[in-house]
Write a protein that holds these residues in place. Structure first.
Motif, PDB file in Angstrom:
ATOM      1  N   GLU A 247      -5.136   5.993   5.578  1.00 58.81           N
ATOM      2  CA  GLU A 247      -5.094   7.384   5.111  1.00 58.81           C
ATOM      3  C   GLU A 247      -4.348   8.281   6.088  1.00 58.81           C
ATOM      4  N   ASP A 248      -4.520   8.027   7.398  1.00 51.30           N
ATOM      5  CA  ASP A 248      -3.808   8.843   8.386  1.00 51.30           C
ATOM      6  C   ASP A 248      -2.297   8.640   8.306  1.00 51.30           C
ATOM      7  N   LEU A 249      -1.868   7.483   7.814  1.00 52.81           N
ATOM      8  CA  LEU A 249      -0.435   7.229   7.619  1.00 52.81           C
ATOM      9  C   LEU A 249       0.078   7.816   6.309  1.00 52.81           C
ATOM     10  N   GLY A 250      -0.818   8.375   5.506  1.00 53.14           N
ATOM     11  CA  GLY A 250      -0.433   8.927   4.210  1.00 53.14           C
ATOM     12  C   GLY A 250      -0.164   7.875   3.163  1.00 53.14           C
ATOM     13  N   LEU A 251      -0.695   6.647   3.375  1.00 51.07           N
ATOM     14  CA  LEU A 251      -0.466   5.554   2.441  1.00 51.07           C
ATOM     15  C   LEU A 251      -1.641   5.423   1.468  1.00 51.07           C
ATOM     16  N   GLU A 252      -1.343   4.919   0.274  1.00 48.33           N
ATOM     17  CA  GLU A 252      -2.394   4.694  -0.721  1.00 48.33           C
ATOM     18  C   GLU A 252      -3.378   3.649  -0.187  1.00 48.33           C
ATOM     19  N   THR A 253      -4.627   4.051  -0.020  1.00 52.01           N
ATOM     20  CA  THR A 253      -5.630   3.207   0.611  1.00 52.01           C
ATOM     21  C   THR A 253      -6.889   3.163  -0.243  1.00 52.01           C
ATOM     22  N   THR A 254      -7.361   1.950  -0.523  1.00 48.26           N
ATOM     23  CA  THR A 254      -8.584   1.804  -1.308  1.00 48.26           C
ATOM     24  C   THR A 254      -9.500   0.775  -0.643  1.00 48.26           C
ATOM     25  N   VAL A 255     -10.785   0.934  -0.884  1.00 49.30           N
ATOM     26  CA  VAL A 255     -11.781  -0.044  -0.486  1.00 49.30           C
ATOM     27  C   VAL A 255     -12.448  -0.538  -1.760  1.00 49.30           C
ATOM     28  N   ASP A 256     -12.351  -1.844  -2.026  1.00 53.37           N
ATOM     29  CA  ASP A 256     -12.913  -2.350  -3.283  1.00 53.37           C
ATOM     30  C   ASP A 256     -14.432  -2.496  -3.179  1.00 53.37           C
ATOM     31  N   GLU A 257     -15.039  -2.982  -4.234  1.00 54.68           N
ATOM     32  CA  GLU A 257     -16.495  -2.967  -4.314  1.00 54.68           C
ATOM     33  C   GLU A 257     -17.174  -3.910  -3.334  1.00 54.68           C
ATOM     34  N   VAL A 258     -16.447  -4.910  -2.804  1.00 57.20           N
ATOM     35  CA  VAL A 258     -17.071  -5.801  -1.826  1.00 57.20           C
ATOM     36  C   VAL A 258     -16.744  -5.414  -0.386  1.00 57.20           C
ATOM     37  N   GLY A 259     -15.770  -4.486  -0.198  1.00 59.17           N
ATOM     38  CA  GLY A 259     -15.437  -4.035   1.140  1.00 59.17           C
ATOM     39  C   GLY A 259     -14.043  -4.382   1.621  1.00 59.17           C
ATOM     40  N   ASN A 260     -13.252  -5.097   0.817  1.00 59.48           N
ATOM     41  CA  ASN A 260     -11.862  -5.353   1.191  1.00 59.48           C
ATOM     42  C   ASN A 260     -11.081  -4.041   1.214  1.00 59.48           C
ATOM     43  N   VAL A 261     -10.195  -3.904   2.182  1.00 54.61           N
ATOM     44  CA  VAL A 261      -9.345  -2.712   2.283  1.00 54.61           C
ATOM     45  C   VAL A 261      -7.932  -3.089   1.861  1.00 54.61           C
TER      46      VAL A 261
END
Length: 480
Positions: free
Chosen positions: A40-54
């Motif tokens: 997020e600090d790099l301004g990139l699309e970032t998600t954490v899925d339901e099990v915890g993978n980034v």
């Protein structure tokens, strides 16, 4: 310790930042938040899925938009092992590192180069502004070391990449195109306990190398649980043994370095004398490979209750009978271990017994053949046996386009051919491939020694070599 003076500076800087964050398997909350903030600090699309993978996505650099999109994959968790004389809390402390010649290592603990160097490499290309690359999806999985639940929980629709580069192998001249699957085998039983009738003895086995239960299983290293079982067996028919406690090994994917047992015997002098005869033979057996092996057999005091002589004999017979080490070599790939088992953990406390194994194989049928052999031995002794955490192997595809490209780049860059191999470790590629069957996959990485043990170390020149190779691969990814 500050590592950013080492080359490549960007990789070592990110590795140090990562290693400041506690990240034991199944307890990755802090490192998940760390990686989420990084993206997020790099301004990139970032998600954490339901099990915890980034998952962090980065668009292609200018002129690379027509290349095949790439998945860069490494796991966030690390094996947490330390020497007995080291005080360290893996859940609250960052790894304490030092430079020793051409190597980076930790002070009395695992280093986390497996798979932290891979993670740091991906972080470095995500934050770079001058490295040409196609569209990237950085996949940071959780819990690789103790169940691969991150890879297992990854949904089929989450990734769009056509090629996956897994950065999780440990020889810089190898391109890995296949791996073993695994299954956890757990035997357990609760016994009635009573105060022992004999004299108390303690057996301690320590100083073994340990190591990776897949990559090192064929090297002849000592397994502390197996050595302990041999020593206990010396008095099985004459000494009226009553077992009070056993504490051997730790994680399933680490060859046990230490084990101890407290027991009651009919005559401690006789037992110690006989066991010491075997001790000397064992020390001779391992003299060439386990130079720090230490076995101590001594009288002891304990107020704890013990398992009966009959039940103790049953437990000792199981420890003596369980298959440990290579079960079968591959008939198809030279020098590849096909199937093995690691007797990873033996624990007896207050009458409650648990024996943990990890069986590995690149062939599903033989994976379960060795697991079923273990089950048979333990069930004959009246133990309950469960299989869990089963994951598939990764079938090699030696002629894939990405493998051919990497072979050419390697030979051009380093003047020799790389070793295109399959390994006996468990990589996440097989699991991910089940959900993405059309995705080409390959695994590679820098040279790391002693993974899964406090002797773990990463080779500095090799990381430099790996970083250059990695950047060249990104630059030469083919068109869609």
């Amino acid at each position: 310790m500050e590592l950013s003076h080492l080359e490549p500076q960007i990789v070592w800087k990110n590795f140090a930042a990562l290693n400041a964050v506690p990240r034991p398997s199944k307890k990755e909350e802090q490192v998940i938040e760390f990686m989420k903030k990084f993206g997020e600090d790099l301004g990139l699309e970032t998600t954490v899925d339901e099990v915890g993978n980034v998952i962090i996505k980065k668009p292609a650099t200018a002129g690379m938009e027509n290349r095949k999109p790439i998945v860069l994959q490494s796991h966030l968790d690390m094996v947490c092992q330390k020497n007995n004389d080291v005080t360290f809390d893996f859940e609250t402390e960052g790894i304490k590192m030092e430079v020793d010649g051409d190597w980076v290592k930790a002070k009395g603990t695992t280093l986390g180069a497996d798979n932290g160097i891979g993670v740091a490499t991906i972080m470095s290309v995500l934050e770079s502004s001058d490295i040409p690359h196609p569209a990237l999806e950085a996949l940071f999985t959780i819990d690789e070391e103790t169940g691969m639940t991150g890879a297992i929980g990854l949904k089929p629709e989450q990734l769009e990449g056509k090629i996956l580069l897994n950065l999780d192998t440990e020889e810089d001249d190898e391109i890995d195109i296949g791996c073993a699957g695994g299954v956890d085998v757990t035997a357990s039983k609760i016994y009635t306990v009573n105060y022992p009738q004999g004299q108390i003895v303690k057996i301690t086995v320590k100083g073994l190398q340990g190591g990776h239960s897949g990559m090192d299983i064929h090297k002849g290293f000592g397994n502390a649980n197996i050595i302990l079982g041999r020593l206990l067996y010396t008095g099985i028919d004459t000494q009226n043994i009553e077992l009070i406690s056993i504490d051997g090994g730790g994680l399933r994917n680490a060859i046990p370095r230490e084990a101890n047992a407290v027991l009651s015997v009919r005559n401690s002098v006789e037992f110690i004398d006989e066991a010491n005869s075997l001790r000397r033979a064992i020390m001779d057996e391992f003299a060439g490979i386990e130079k720090d092996l230490d076995i101590n057999i001594e009288t002891f005091t304990s107020a704890e209750k013990a398992v009966s002589m009959e039940d103790s004999k049953s437990i000792i017979l199981v420890l003596k009978s369980l298959h440990n080490g290579v079960y079968r070599m591959s008939p198809d790939v030279a020098d590849l271990v096909e199937t093995s088992n690691n007797v990873a953990r033996a624990e007896l406390e207050n009458g409650e017994l648990k024996i943990l194994n990890l069986s590995r194989s690149s062939v599903e049928s033989t994976k379960f053949a060795v697991a079923e052999q273990l089950k048979s031995v333990c069930e004959l002794a009246g133990m309950d046996v469960e299989f869990g955490g089963s994951y598939p192997g990764w079938k090699p595809k030696p002629g894939s386009e990405i493998v051919q490209i990497m072979e050419k780049i390697y030979e051009k860059s380093f003047g020799e051919k790389p070793q295109v191999v399959a390994c006996h470790a468990g990589l996440e590629c097989g699991i991910i491939g089940a959900n993405y069957p059309e995705m080409e996959m390959v695994s590679f990485g820098p040279t790391i020694r002693g993974a899964h043990s406090p002797d773990e170390k990463a080779n500095i020149p090799s990381v430099q070599k790996f970083w250059g190779f990695f950047k060249q691969i990104l630059a030469e990814i083919p068109a869609k």
